[in-house]
Design an enzyme around this catalytic site. Structure first.
Site, PDB file in Angstrom:
ATOM      1  N   GLY A 260     -29.787 -38.922  33.057  1.00  0.00           N
ATOM      2  CA  GLY A 260     -29.514 -39.651  32.028  1.00  0.00           C
ATOM      3  C   GLY A 260     -29.513 -38.725  30.652  1.00  0.00           C
ATOM      4  O   GLY A 260     -29.768 -39.314  29.536  1.00  0.00           O
TER       5      GLY A 260
ATOM      6  N   GLY B 147     -27.993 -39.500  27.381  1.00  0.00           N
ATOM      7  CA  GLY B 147     -28.090 -40.869  26.516  1.00  0.00           C
ATOM      8  C   GLY B 147     -28.986 -40.663  25.280  1.00  0.00           C
ATOM      9  O   GLY B 147     -29.606 -39.498  24.991  1.00  0.00           O
TER      10      GLY B 147
ATOM     11  N   GLY C 110     -38.471 -44.499  32.747  1.00  0.00           N
ATOM     12  CA  GLY C 110     -38.607 -45.206  31.557  1.00  0.00           C
ATOM     13  C   GLY C 110     -37.653 -46.248  31.539  1.00  0.00           C
ATOM     14  O   GLY C 110     -37.844 -47.230  30.606  1.00  0.00           O
TER      15      GLY C 110
ATOM     16  N   THR D 277     -35.610 -49.703  31.592  1.00  0.00           N
ATOM     17  CA  THR D 277     -36.319 -51.199  31.892  1.00  0.00           C
ATOM     18  C   THR D 277     -35.249 -51.970  32.276  1.00  0.00           C
ATOM     19  O   THR D 277     -34.275 -51.772  32.904  1.00  0.00           O
ATOM     20  CB  THR D 277     -36.947 -51.603  30.176  1.00  0.00           C
TER      21      THR D 277
ATOM     22  N   MET E 230     -43.203 -46.082  26.681  1.00  0.00           N
ATOM     23  CA  MET E 230     -43.889 -44.903  26.995  1.00  0.00           C
ATOM     24  C   MET E 230     -44.733 -44.462  25.861  1.00  0.00           C
ATOM     25  O   MET E 230     -45.287 -43.427  25.680  1.00  0.00           O
ATOM     26  CB  MET E 230     -42.760 -43.658  27.003  1.00  0.00           C
TER      27      MET E 230
ATOM     28  N   HIS F  66     -38.978 -57.164  15.069  1.00  0.00           N
ATOM     29  CA  HIS F  66     -37.952 -55.973  15.474  1.00  0.00           C
ATOM     30  C   HIS F  66     -36.781 -56.073  14.494  1.00  0.00           C
ATOM     31  O   HIS F  66     -36.681 -57.118  13.632  1.00  0.00           O
ATOM     32  CB  HIS F  66     -37.711 -56.287  16.856  1.00  0.00           C
TER      33      HIS F  66
ATOM     34  N   LYS G 125     -31.868 -56.958  17.809  1.00  0.00           N
ATOM     35  CA  LYS G 125     -32.411 -57.098  19.032  1.00  0.00           C
ATOM     36  C   LYS G 125     -32.154 -58.734  19.461  1.00  0.00           C
ATOM     37  O   LYS G 125     -32.027 -59.520  18.872  1.00  0.00           O
ATOM     38  CB  LYS G 125     -33.801 -56.988  18.922  1.00  0.00           C
TER      39      LYS G 125
ATOM     40  N   GLY H 126     -40.442 -57.265  25.323  1.00  0.00           N
ATOM     41  CA  GLY H 126     -41.280 -56.987  26.414  1.00  0.00           C
ATOM     42  C   GLY H 126     -42.529 -56.451  26.335  1.00  0.00           C
ATOM     43  O   GLY H 126     -43.638 -56.614  27.028  1.00  0.00           O
TER      44      GLY H 126
HETATM   45  P1  NAD Z   1     -28.388 -44.965  26.739  1.00  0.00           P
HETATM   46  O1  NAD Z   1     -27.279 -45.968  27.050  1.00  0.00           O
HETATM   47  O2  NAD Z   1     -28.217 -44.251  25.448  1.00  0.00           O
HETATM   48  O3  NAD Z   1     -28.644 -43.772  27.633  1.00  0.00           O
HETATM   49  C1  NAD Z   1     -28.486 -44.189  29.357  1.00  0.00           C
HETATM   50  C2  NAD Z   1     -27.889 -42.744  29.687  1.00  0.00           C
HETATM   51  O4  NAD Z   1     -27.864 -43.034  31.195  1.00  0.00           O
HETATM   52  C3  NAD Z   1     -26.442 -42.890  29.382  1.00  0.00           C
HETATM   53  O5  NAD Z   1     -26.223 -41.452  28.976  1.00  0.00           O
HETATM   54  C4  NAD Z   1     -25.669 -43.088  30.756  1.00  0.00           C
HETATM   55  O6  NAD Z   1     -24.425 -42.255  30.967  1.00  0.00           O
HETATM   56  C5  NAD Z   1     -26.814 -42.621  31.789  1.00  0.00           C
HETATM   57  N1  NAD Z   1     -26.544 -43.078  33.089  1.00  0.00           N
HETATM   58  C6  NAD Z   1     -25.811 -44.335  33.436  1.00  0.00           C
HETATM   59  N2  NAD Z   1     -25.915 -44.343  34.871  1.00  0.00           N
HETATM   60  C7  NAD Z   1     -26.180 -43.306  35.389  1.00  0.00           C
HETATM   61  C8  NAD Z   1     -25.947 -42.840  36.347  1.00  0.00           C
HETATM   62  N3  NAD Z   1     -25.792 -43.625  37.651  1.00  0.00           N
HETATM   63  N4  NAD Z   1     -26.564 -41.383  36.695  1.00  0.00           N
HETATM   64  C9  NAD Z   1     -26.905 -40.786  35.802  1.00  0.00           C
HETATM   65  N5  NAD Z   1     -26.939 -41.124  34.577  1.00  0.00           N
HETATM   66  C10 NAD Z   1     -26.689 -42.372  34.357  1.00  0.00           C
HETATM   67  O7  NAD Z   1     -29.810 -45.818  26.664  1.00  0.00           O
HETATM   68  P2  NAD Z   1     -31.314 -45.329  26.071  1.00  0.00           P
HETATM   69  O8  NAD Z   1     -31.303 -45.943  24.714  1.00  0.00           O
HETATM   70  O9  NAD Z   1     -31.452 -43.925  26.262  1.00  0.00           O
HETATM   71  O10 NAD Z   1     -32.161 -46.106  27.193  1.00  0.00           O
HETATM   72  C11 NAD Z   1     -32.310 -46.068  28.469  1.00  0.00           C
HETATM   73  C12 NAD Z   1     -33.351 -46.916  29.170  1.00  0.00           C
HETATM   74  O11 NAD Z   1     -34.342 -46.545  28.744  1.00  0.00           O
HETATM   75  C13 NAD Z   1     -32.962 -48.357  28.921  1.00  0.00           C
HETATM   76  O12 NAD Z   1     -33.392 -49.292  30.015  1.00  0.00           O
HETATM   77  C14 NAD Z   1     -33.913 -48.597  27.658  1.00  0.00           C
HETATM   78  O13 NAD Z   1     -34.429 -49.929  27.734  1.00  0.00           O
HETATM   79  C15 NAD Z   1     -35.020 -47.830  28.363  1.00  0.00           C
HETATM   80  N6  NAD Z   1     -36.103 -47.431  27.089  1.00  0.00           N
HETATM   81  C16 NAD Z   1     -37.331 -47.046  27.474  1.00  0.00           C
HETATM   82  C17 NAD Z   1     -38.371 -46.907  26.624  1.00  0.00           C
HETATM   83  C18 NAD Z   1     -39.942 -46.919  27.238  1.00  0.00           C
HETATM   84  O14 NAD Z   1     -40.665 -46.351  26.679  1.00  0.00           O
HETATM   85  N7  NAD Z   1     -40.190 -46.860  28.655  1.00  0.00           N
HETATM   86  C19 NAD Z   1     -38.013 -46.597  25.305  1.00  0.00           C
HETATM   87  C20 NAD Z   1     -36.669 -46.807  24.847  1.00  0.00           C
HETATM   88  C21 NAD Z   1     -35.803 -46.861  26.111  1.00  0.00           C
END
Ligand code: NAD
Length: 270
Positions: free
Chosen positions: A11, A14, A102, A104, A129, A159, A163, A169
């Site tokens: 990803g 993203g 990461g 969710t 994270m 937030h 949101k 969460g």
């Molecule tokens: P985003 O939509 O900007 O990025 C997700 C990326 O994944 C996109 O570029 C998309 O094209 C890609 N993707 C989708 N399906 C795919 C596949 N089959 N194979 C490869 N790539 C694929 O979203 P984001 O804001 O970067 O968030 C992504 C995830 O991370 C969400 O679930 C969000 O809630 C989570 N998140 C977690 C934390 C943490 O601290 N754990 C922090 C921020 C976001």
């Protein structure tokens, strides 16, 4: 001398993927960007990840070749979607390569695939994270263990106006940590937002309140309110890049670990 760890981003184009690439390319870590993969319909396919994040070209193009990415990396970082995470957990199993997850909103099927992969390689999953939030979770559990029901527990979160879910969460996870510290289940003590003639506060309740407005990245405060004193533990996020920093820290830690299922508290030694 510690060896440079080769990291693959799942990803990679993203919002979080780009931040992780930026962090790796900052040169501040013993890390090398080994691969960047994306969804087959992504606008980023074929582009150099350096150019995407406003950096000089780095010779790593965004591709759809996940097998090659697993092959080229010592550890991978996944911030995608639950559906993609399921596929990535299966690849982790097949290639026996560690993955930091990461993403969710994971359901039981995704969690089961991650746990299966964890029998063969090191897998880490964390809904938040941030180093600070994970420290806070551990401190809240400890504090709740030490303070009895004379101290009312209240969790407040704020937030931005966009949101859509509440409480966050992370607020919920703080409630679970407080309940765990008290040796109870959150479901048996939870008190969501109040309004109107609701009566006095029941002893032992864990209360939640929520603010929505502006561009707040994420604030969380857990208050232990006793008679004559209040203890407040707060975390305020001001920049999403802290999640990317936490994910990279986790990946560097995870790369040499034995097979198993890990959490951020393992990375932080909590
Ligand atoms: P985003 O939509 O900007 O990025 C997700 C990326 O994944 C996109 O570029 C998309 O094209 C890609 N993707 C989708 N399906 C795919 C596949 N089959 N194979 C490869 N790539 C694929 O979203 P984001 O804001 O970067 O968030 C992504 C995830 O991370 C969400 O679930 C969000 O809630 C989570 N998140 C977690 C934390 C943490 O601290 N754990 C922090 C921020 C976001």
């Amino acid at each position: 001398m510690t060896k440079t760890v080769k990291i693959g981003i799942l990803g990679g184009a993203g919002r979080m993927g780009q931040m992780i690439a930026r962090e790796i390319l900052s040169g501040k870590h013993k890390a090398k960007l080994a691969a960047c993969v994306e969804h087959k319909k992504s606008w980023a396919i074929g582009k150099d990840i350096g150019g995407i994040i406003g950096h000089d070209p780095v010779g790593v193009n965004v591709t759809t070749d996940k097998d090659a990415a697993f092959h080229a990396s010592d550890v991978l970082i996944d911030f995608t979607t639950p559906e993609a995470t399921l596929e990535h957990a299966e690849l982790a199993f097949r290639h026996a390569k560690p993955v930091v997850i990461g993403t969710t909103g994971l359901a039981s099927a995704e969690m089961a695939a991650i746990k299966t992969a964890a029998q063969k390689t090191a897998m880490l999953q964390a809904a938040n994270m941030s180093v600070g939030v994970n420290l806070l979770l551990s401190m809240v559990e400890h504090m709740a263990q030490m303070l009895d029901e004379e101290y009312d527990i209240e969790i407040f979160e704020a937030h931005h106006r966009h949101k859509v879910d509440a409480p966050s969460g992370t607020a919920y996870a703080l409630g679970v940590a407080a309940a765990r510290g008290r040796g109870i289940k959150l479901e048996d003590a939870i008190m969501p937002a109040r309004f109107g003639q609701i009566g006095a506060r029941p002893a032992g309740a864990i209360g939640f309140s929520v603010f929505r407005g502006g561009d707040v990245v994420g604030d969380h405060t857990v208050t232990f309110a006793g008679t004559g004193e209040r203890i407040e533990l707060s975390h305020k996020a001001s920049d999403r890049s802290l999640f990317a920093k936490g994910a990279l820290k986790a990946a560097l830690w995870l790369a040499p670990q034995k097979p198993g299922f890990y959490a951020m508290k393992d990375v932080l030694g909590l």
